[in-house]
Write a protein that holds these residues in place. Structure first.
Motif, PDB file in Angstrom:
ATOM      1  N   ASP A 194       0.838  -1.200   0.000  1.00 22.44           N
ATOM      2  CA  ASP A 194       0.000   0.000   0.000  1.00 22.44           C
ATOM      3  C   ASP A 194       0.878   1.257   0.000  1.00 22.44           C
ATOM      4  O   ASP A 194       0.628   2.199  -0.755  1.00 22.44           O
ATOM      5  N   GLN A 195       1.894   1.248   0.852  1.00 21.99           N
ATOM      6  CA  GLN A 195       2.798   2.399   0.968  1.00 21.99           C
ATOM      7  C   GLN A 195       3.507   2.671  -0.357  1.00 21.99           C
ATOM      8  O   GLN A 195       3.596   3.822  -0.796  1.00 21.99           O
ATOM      9  N   GLN A 196       4.008   1.624  -1.001  1.00 19.23           N
ATOM     10  CA  GLN A 196       4.728   1.804  -2.265  1.00 19.23           C
ATOM     11  C   GLN A 196       3.818   2.331  -3.368  1.00 19.23           C
ATOM     12  O   GLN A 196       4.206   3.208  -4.137  1.00 19.23           O
ATOM     13  N   VAL A 256      -6.041   2.312   3.112  1.00 21.05           N
ATOM     14  CA  VAL A 256      -5.920   0.863   3.013  1.00 21.05           C
ATOM     15  C   VAL A 256      -6.309   0.476   1.598  1.00 21.05           C
ATOM     16  O   VAL A 256      -7.465   0.611   1.193  1.00 21.05           O
ATOM     17  N   LEU A 257      -5.328   0.014   0.828  1.00 17.84           N
ATOM     18  CA  LEU A 257      -5.551  -0.335  -0.567  1.00 17.84           C
ATOM     19  C   LEU A 257      -5.690  -1.836  -0.772  1.00 17.84           C
ATOM     20  O   LEU A 257      -6.290  -2.280  -1.746  1.00 17.84           O
ATOM     21  N   GLY A 258      -5.105  -2.614   0.098  1.00 18.90           N
ATOM     22  CA  GLY A 258      -5.136  -4.063  -0.042  1.00 18.90           C
ATOM     23  C   GLY A 258      -4.072  -4.598  -0.979  1.00 18.90           C
ATOM     24  O   GLY A 258      -4.148  -5.728  -1.447  1.00 18.90           O
ATOM     25  N   ALA A 259      -3.071  -3.787  -1.265  1.00 19.69           N
ATOM     26  CA  ALA A 259      -1.995  -4.208  -2.169  1.00 19.69           C
ATOM     27  C   ALA A 259      -1.067  -5.188  -1.475  1.00 19.69           C
ATOM     28  O   ALA A 259      -0.855  -5.112  -0.268  1.00 19.69           O
ATOM     29  N   THR A 260      -0.538  -6.117  -2.257  1.00 19.90           N
ATOM     30  CA  THR A 260       0.438  -7.066  -1.732  1.00 19.90           C
ATOM     31  C   THR A 260       1.174  -7.724  -2.883  1.00 19.90           C
ATOM     32  O   THR A 260       0.579  -7.977  -3.928  1.00 19.90           O
ATOM     33  N   THR A 261       2.442  -7.989  -2.687  1.00 19.03           N
ATOM     34  CA  THR A 261       3.200  -8.717  -3.699  1.00 19.03           C
ATOM     35  C   THR A 261       3.013 -10.222  -3.540  1.00 19.03           C
ATOM     36  O   THR A 261       3.401 -10.983  -4.421  1.00 19.03           O
TER      37      THR A 261
END
Length: 164
Positions: free
Chosen positions: A99-101, A118-123
């Protein structure tokens, strides 16, 4: 006004041959698909379904957000849903960083500060998919009423792979 004129014109053409109206709003195949907002995904076509066969929910990254979870619950209790497919996809922007990136990237790109959202992003899409499927499977308003499965969609081949 006017910024949507091209789309409204296309809608007029669409409506001239539209013949799918007049039926109820339940999922005739009992399927709800929770997938990403990515325009490379055509949920009905990828499953060989037609208009009215399934409920479609879209979130960034195909994540089971609180709103998507509400949609799943309503689908199960009101709209004939007895199978829920959670379907993220390959080459997803929401899998390109945290999310931060992603927030930093947007800030650099156009100066918009969404840091803290809160975006829910994850690698780690597979861990996120496993988490979302387990969350839906164990939800007291879904458990025992709908089967929940996790799948990865390949945007380059059109194939689904059952993961969870």
């Amino acid at each position: 006004m006017g910024n949507f004129d091209d789309l409204l014109t296309r809608n007029q053409s669409y409506a001239q041959t539209f013949q799918e109206g007049g039926f109820d709003g339940v999922a005739h195949s009992g399927v709800l698909v929770l997938t990403c907002m990515d325009s490379r995904i055509e949920p009905l076509r990828m499953l060989g379904l037609n208009l009215g066969d399934a409920k479609i929910l879209r979130t960034p990254g195909g994540r089971a957000t609180p709103d998507a979870t509400v949609g799943c619950i309503l689908g199960v209790h009101l709209l004939n849903v007895n199978r829920i497919m959670v379907v993220p996809h390959t080459r997803c922007a929401m899998a390109s960083g945290s999310d931060q990136q992603i927030a930093e990237s947007i800030l650099e790109r156009d100066g918009t500060d969404i840091r803290g959202m809160v975006l829910g992003a994850t690698t780690d899409q597979l861990s996120a998919l496993t988490h979302d499927v387990r969350t839906l499977r164990s939800h007291p308003l879904i458990t025992g009423l709908a089967e929940v499965g996790g799948f990865m969609y390949d945007v380059d081949t059109g194939l689904l792979d059952e993961v969870v």
